[in-house]
Design a protein around this motif. Sequence first.
Motif, PDB file in Angstrom:
ATOM      1  N   ARG A 167      56.414 146.218  21.630  1.00  0.00           N
ATOM      2  CA  ARG A 167      56.438 145.857  23.063  1.00  0.00           C
ATOM      3  C   ARG A 167      55.026 146.071  23.749  1.00  0.00           C
ATOM      4  NH1 ARG A 167      61.518 148.628  25.698  1.00  0.00           N
ATOM      5  NH2 ARG A 167      60.227 150.376  25.081  1.00  0.00           N
ATOM      6  N   ILE A 168      55.063 145.639  24.833  1.00  0.00           N
ATOM      7  CA  ILE A 168      53.689 145.603  25.667  1.00  0.00           C
ATOM      8  C   ILE A 168      54.311 146.671  27.121  1.00  0.00           C
ATOM      9  CG2 ILE A 168      51.981 144.890  27.298  1.00  0.00           C
ATOM     10  CD1 ILE A 168      52.114 142.276  25.474  1.00  0.00           C
ATOM     11  N   ILE A 169      53.830 147.874  27.228  1.00  0.00           N
ATOM     12  CA  ILE A 169      54.564 148.749  27.770  1.00  0.00           C
ATOM     13  C   ILE A 169      53.739 148.792  29.199  1.00  0.00           C
ATOM     14  CG2 ILE A 169      55.899 150.017  26.334  1.00  0.00           C
ATOM     15  CD1 ILE A 169      53.712 151.937  26.317  1.00  0.00           C
ATOM     16  N   LEU A 180      62.948 137.719  35.223  1.00  0.00           N
ATOM     17  CA  LEU A 180      63.667 136.757  34.394  1.00  0.00           C
ATOM     18  C   LEU A 180      65.318 137.034  34.071  1.00  0.00           C
ATOM     19  CD1 LEU A 180      60.757 135.687  31.847  1.00  0.00           C
ATOM     20  CD2 LEU A 180      61.412 134.713  33.747  1.00  0.00           C
ATOM     21  N   LYS A 181      65.491 138.148  34.226  1.00  0.00           N
ATOM     22  CA  LYS A 181      66.702 138.585  33.873  1.00  0.00           C
ATOM     23  C   LYS A 181      67.065 138.283  32.452  1.00  0.00           C
ATOM     24  CE  LYS A 181      67.471 140.090  38.154  1.00  0.00           C
ATOM     25  NZ  LYS A 181      67.256 141.405  38.794  1.00  0.00           N
ATOM     26  N   ILE A 182      66.429 138.804  31.743  1.00  0.00           N
ATOM     27  CA  ILE A 182      66.692 138.430  30.168  1.00  0.00           C
ATOM     28  C   ILE A 182      67.058 139.760  29.256  1.00  0.00           C
ATOM     29  CG2 ILE A 182      65.273 136.621  29.979  1.00  0.00           C
ATOM     30  CD1 ILE A 182      62.944 138.532  28.930  1.00  0.00           C
ATOM     31  N   LYS A 183      67.840 139.861  28.273  1.00  0.00           N
ATOM     32  CA  LYS A 183      67.954 140.904  27.607  1.00  0.00           C
ATOM     33  C   LYS A 183      66.848 141.728  26.846  1.00  0.00           C
ATOM     34  CE  LYS A 183      72.968 139.975  26.063  1.00  0.00           C
ATOM     35  NZ  LYS A 183      73.666 139.531  25.080  1.00  0.00           N
ATOM     36  N   TYR A 184      66.017 141.067  26.194  1.00  0.00           N
ATOM     37  CA  TYR A 184      64.941 141.580  25.514  1.00  0.00           C
ATOM     38  C   TYR A 184      63.674 140.970  25.691  1.00  0.00           C
ATOM     39  CZ  TYR A 184      69.459 142.389  22.567  1.00  0.00           C
ATOM     40  OH  TYR A 184      70.630 142.561  22.195  1.00  0.00           O
ATOM     41  N   PRO A 185      62.837 141.560  25.885  1.00  0.00           N
ATOM     42  CA  PRO A 185      61.226 140.927  26.217  1.00  0.00           C
ATOM     43  C   PRO A 185      60.635 140.499  24.766  1.00  0.00           C
ATOM     44  CG  PRO A 185      61.084 143.365  26.176  1.00  0.00           C
ATOM     45  CD  PRO A 185      62.556 143.091  26.154  1.00  0.00           C
ATOM     46  N   LEU A 186      59.751 139.737  25.018  1.00  0.00           N
ATOM     47  CA  LEU A 186      58.972 139.238  23.850  1.00  0.00           C
ATOM     48  C   LEU A 186      57.758 140.221  23.663  1.00  0.00           C
ATOM     49  CD1 LEU A 186      58.924 135.129  23.829  1.00  0.00           C
ATOM     50  CD2 LEU A 186      60.178 136.887  22.473  1.00  0.00           C
ATOM     51  N   GLY A 187      57.118 140.601  22.470  1.00  0.00           N
ATOM     52  CA  GLY A 187      55.971 141.362  22.576  1.00  0.00           C
ATOM     53  C   GLY A 187      54.881 140.844  21.602  1.00  0.00           C
ATOM     54  N   TRP A 188      54.047 141.470  20.903  1.00  0.00           N
ATOM     55  CA  TRP A 188      53.160 141.051  20.205  1.00  0.00           C
ATOM     56  C   TRP A 188      53.822 140.100  18.880  1.00  0.00           C
ATOM     57  CZ3 TRP A 188      48.623 144.627  17.771  1.00  0.00           C
ATOM     58  CH2 TRP A 188      47.929 143.844  17.140  1.00  0.00           C
ATOM     59  N   ILE A 189      54.832 141.232  18.265  1.00  0.00           N
ATOM     60  CA  ILE A 189      55.625 140.615  17.013  1.00  0.00           C
ATOM     61  C   ILE A 189      57.075 140.969  17.653  1.00  0.00           C
ATOM     62  CG2 ILE A 189      56.044 140.721  14.670  1.00  0.00           C
ATOM     63  CD1 ILE A 189      53.331 142.298  14.328  1.00  0.00           C
ATOM     64  N   THR A 190      57.879 140.044  17.646  1.00  0.00           N
ATOM     65  CA  THR A 190      59.491 140.358  17.893  1.00  0.00           C
ATOM     66  C   THR A 190      60.372 139.760  16.829  1.00  0.00           C
ATOM     67  OG1 THR A 190      58.719 139.654  20.185  1.00  0.00           O
ATOM     68  CG2 THR A 190      60.763 139.535  19.819  1.00  0.00           C
ATOM     69  N   TYR A 191      61.287 140.458  16.633  1.00  0.00           N
ATOM     70  CA  TYR A 191      62.363 140.357  15.905  1.00  0.00           C
ATOM     71  C   TYR A 191      63.760 140.037  16.292  1.00  0.00           C
ATOM     72  CZ  TYR A 191      65.461 140.828  11.836  1.00  0.00           C
ATOM     73  OH  TYR A 191      66.809 140.654  11.030  1.00  0.00           O
ATOM     74  N   PHE A 192      64.408 138.864  16.032  1.00  0.00           N
ATOM     75  CA  PHE A 192      65.884 138.924  16.445  1.00  0.00           C
ATOM     76  C   PHE A 192      66.680 138.766  15.169  1.00  0.00           C
ATOM     77  CE2 PHE A 192      63.693 137.011  20.390  1.00  0.00           C
ATOM     78  CZ  PHE A 192      64.113 137.822  21.135  1.00  0.00           C
ATOM     79  N   SER A 193      68.049 139.577  14.964  1.00  0.00           N
ATOM     80  CA  SER A 193      68.448 139.311  14.080  1.00  0.00           C
ATOM     81  C   SER A 193      69.264 138.033  14.111  1.00  0.00           C
ATOM     82  CB  SER A 193      69.553 140.393  13.818  1.00  0.00           C
ATOM     83  OG  SER A 193      70.507 140.612  14.741  1.00  0.00           O
ATOM     84  N   ASN A 194      70.080 137.450  12.918  1.00  0.00           N
ATOM     85  CA  ASN A 194      70.943 136.190  13.082  1.00  0.00           C
ATOM     86  C   ASN A 194      72.008 136.814  13.939  1.00  0.00           C
ATOM     87  OD1 ASN A 194      69.157 134.751  11.347  1.00  0.00           O
ATOM     88  ND2 ASN A 194      70.437 135.320   9.462  1.00  0.00           N
TER      89      ASN A 194
END
Length: 255
Positions: A167-169, A180-194
């Motif tokens: 994450r960028i902090i 944006l009212k989102i759950k998880y921010p994108l960062g340099w590298i982001t992972y989402f489980s199935n």
Amino acid sequence: MARNIFDLRFNLSEEKLSIKETALKLISLLELLRIEDDVFAKFKVSKPHFKSVDFDLNNGNIESNVQKLAKTLLIFEYADFSQSEKDMIPTIDFTRELGFMFLLEFKKENKQHFVITGSMGVTFNPLWNSLSIQNFPIENSDYDFNWYLKNLKIANLYLKPIYSCIRIILDQYMEKYWELKIKYPLGWITYFSNESNIKMPFDAGFEVLQEEKGQYIITTREDFTTSKESFFAMKDKLIEGMKLLKEKCPEYTEA
């Protein structure tokens, strides 16, 4: 700009854990991480108003280190137990819906590197189950892309998070995605489980690595902290990526 603008964040699934099971998870994770970087072998466990306890995973075995960490967490957590919990005379096999917090500080050659902090075993509010590697000092935060990706993957394989991210902090970035009212921010590298049901389209301008258990989204493999121009370009790209995910994935919108 410096690379201390990042932290590693892992959002974990709900799991009821005892103090000993929490200690086992932490020690097991560190045993895996220290294979790639021995900075993870030595640390101290801390809490305000308590004397820190030193650990060296080069000494003893996993079981002895788990026992030592579990007993340390029990002592540190006891002051925060409710009176009814204290009346039960908790042991390292104790569980509770609020789970257990931890703070591990890592140094090498007397230089501060980072801390690992978070909570595990929380059933009261699953969103509290998390682990972060953070507080990278300005003078000692020169980890490159490969270090972040390698350690993110190692931790993901063991922790099985719903979401994890480099994450960028910086406030100027966080303020943009809060809107944006989102759950998880994108960062340099982001992972989402199935399990998250969140997937980035392959034609969205990001490097997307689809693996068996989830998807890695890589913004760039280059160091974009070398200039303000590079950083602002990546910031804009990430914001657009989050807007796209919100449009494509209902699960990405904050409840």
